[in-house]
Design an enzyme around this catalytic site. Structure first.
Site, short mmCIF file in Angstrom:
data_model
loop_
_atom_site.label_atom_id
_atom_site.label_comp_id
_atom_site.label_asym_id
_atom_site.label_seq_id
_atom_site.Cartn_x
_atom_site.Cartn_y
_atom_site.Cartn_z
N LYS A 114 0.82 -1.22 0.00
CA LYS A 114 0.00 0.00 0.00
C LYS A 114 0.85 1.26 0.00
CE LYS A 114 -4.48 -1.42 1.68
NZ LYS A 114 -5.53 -1.28 2.69
N LYS A 198 -7.20 -9.42 -8.68
CA LYS A 198 -8.29 -9.52 -7.71
C LYS A 198 -9.40 -8.53 -8.05
CE LYS A 198 -8.31 -8.82 -3.11
NZ LYS A 198 -7.90 -8.76 -1.70
N LYS A 201 -12.22 -2.71 -5.29
CA LYS A 201 -12.90 -1.40 -5.31
C LYS A 201 -12.11 -0.38 -6.10
CE LYS A 201 -14.32 -1.87 -0.49
NZ LYS A 201 -13.97 -1.56 0.89
P1 AMP Z 1 -11.57 -4.74 1.73
O1 AMP Z 1 -12.59 -4.32 0.74
O2 AMP Z 1 -10.21 -4.92 1.12
O3 AMP Z 1 -11.57 -3.91 3.00
O4 AMP Z 1 -11.97 -6.21 2.18
C1 AMP Z 1 -13.06 -6.53 3.00
C2 AMP Z 1 -13.13 -8.04 3.08
O5 AMP Z 1 -13.46 -8.59 1.79
C3 AMP Z 1 -11.82 -8.70 3.52
O6 AMP Z 1 -12.10 -9.81 4.38
C4 AMP Z 1 -11.21 -9.15 2.22
O7 AMP Z 1 -10.34 -10.26 2.39
C5 AMP Z 1 -12.45 -9.53 1.38
N1 AMP Z 1 -12.21 -9.33 -0.07
C6 AMP Z 1 -11.90 -8.16 -0.70
N2 AMP Z 1 -11.75 -8.34 -2.04
C7 AMP Z 1 -11.97 -9.67 -2.27
C8 AMP Z 1 -11.97 -10.49 -3.45
N3 AMP Z 1 -11.71 -10.00 -4.67
N4 AMP Z 1 -12.23 -11.81 -3.30
C9 AMP Z 1 -12.50 -12.33 -2.08
N5 AMP Z 1 -12.52 -11.61 -0.93
C10 AMP Z 1 -12.26 -10.30 -1.01
#
Ligand code: AMP
Ligand code: TRP
Length: 333
Positions: A114, A198, A201
């Protein structure tokens, strides 16, 4: 034995199908097991480790809470709250930052990713982010933490911090080292435009992800435009790793229909993508558009969301205040 579950999601913009399959769907399953006591947190303090527009942040906190509720989290069964409304998180984070070692934090790969090349310009908050995460978990004596694969290292750090605190202050078992709950299947949902990236967002292409608040038409369109290859669908799992887009779409189908990958492969073996995508689009619309409609309905009633968050914060505050009181006593304050 009752499992105490704690997890958090950052309010940093639209949640998507990856968040749903990789995290929230699992939160709901855990909540619906009567042996579990679940706490789900909108981690707004974590969000500010990178610059946020205050108005957007406020909107995103409500949106994330709305997505939790619309996906099936029930504020009567689980505690749903936002982190900044419970002061013990910031306070606990300070105490634990005096326990954690620089060397431990220097190994955190997420910070390296990051912060990028210019880590001198990253906020100090981004660097100590995993200590705040440890405070989140340890304040509630959480025994199990459902997270994506990317958070495994942070959870190991939480365990190290708990163990060192107990040892340093001769307080055996005061802080509970949590176990990660990492899904084995479909733990990483990939971009609809690139099976090696992946779903995220922050991807500039809207077509790369299905947002939880997309309309049925948007969902249908995005699935129809998802990248594929020119082969028919496979009849076994063997060659899938060299076909990341096919693997991802079959994974999404399996997860949303609660069936194994091999059952999905058998269902579509030898068929062409256009037929499969039709079925997949219908399935994603079936599962996601009720959530989307509900999110948009809930968001119209800000008071309703605010009330849920306040109620959740009161419950969380009760638990966390008690723990921090004892933590401070042990430290000598
Ligand atoms: P974040 O949006 O990065 O804060 O992630 C929130 C939760 O969603 C965390 O537990 C991540 O590991 C999960 N997550 C985010 N992106 C993915 C993805 N593409 N596939 C599976 N899990 C995800
Ligand atoms: N760091 C997690 C993420 O980016 C979010 C998070 C903050 C969290 N505190 C937590 C997850 C405590 C589990 C438990 O996804």
């Amino acid at each position: 034995m009752t499992k105490k579950i704690f997890s958090g999601v950052q309010p940093t913009g639209n949640l998507h199908l990856g968040n749903y399959i990789g995290a929230i769907k699992n939160f709901v399953n855990l909540q619906n097991d009567p042996n579990n006591f679940c706490i789900y947190c909108v981690v707004d303090l974590h969000a500010t480790t990178v610059k946020q527009d205050p108005k957007e942040l406020k909107k995103n906190i409500r949106e994330t809470a709305a997505a939790f509720i619309a996906s099936g989290l029930d504020y009567k069964k689980s505690i749903i709250f936002n982190q900044s409304s419970v002061p013990a998180h910031a306070e606990g984070s300070w105490i634990l930052s005096c326990v954690a070692r620089m060397g431990w934090l220097n190994r955190m790969t997420q910070f390296k990713e990051k912060a990028g090349k210019d880590k001198e310009k990253a906020s100090v908050g981004l660097y100590i982010y995993p200590i705040l995460m440890a405070a989140d978990i340890l304040l509630y004596d959480a025994t199990h933490v459902p997270v994506g694969e990317d958070q495994k290292q942070h959870l190991e750090l939480s365990r190290d911090i708990a163990n060192k605190f107990n040892l340093d202050f001769n307080a055996p078992n005061f802080l509970i080292a949590p176990e990660p709950l990492i899904q084995k299947k479909f733990a990483r949902i990939m971009s609809l435009k690139d099976g090696n990236k992946k779903m995220s967002k922050s991807d500039p292409s809207e077509l790369s992800r299905v947002n939880l608040n997309d309309s049925s038409d948007e969902i249908y369109n995005k699935i129809k435009k998802a990248k594929t290859d020119s082969e028919p669908l496979p009849d076994n799992e063997k060659n899938l790793s060299s076909r990341p887009e096919a693997e991802n779409l079959l994974g999404i189908y399996s997860s949303l229909s609660d069936q194994s990958l091999i059952d999905t492969i058998n269902e579509f073996s030898g068929k062409n993508f256009s037929e499969f995508k039709d079925k997949l689009a219908n399935l994603v619309v079936d599962k996601i558009s009720p959530i989307s409609l509900e999110i948009n309905k809930i968001l119209k009633d800000e008071n309703f969301i605010d009330k849920i968050l306040i109620e959740g914060s009161q419950k969380a505050n009760k638990i966390a205040t008690e723990k921090i009181k004892n933590l401070k006593k042990i430290v000598g304050f």
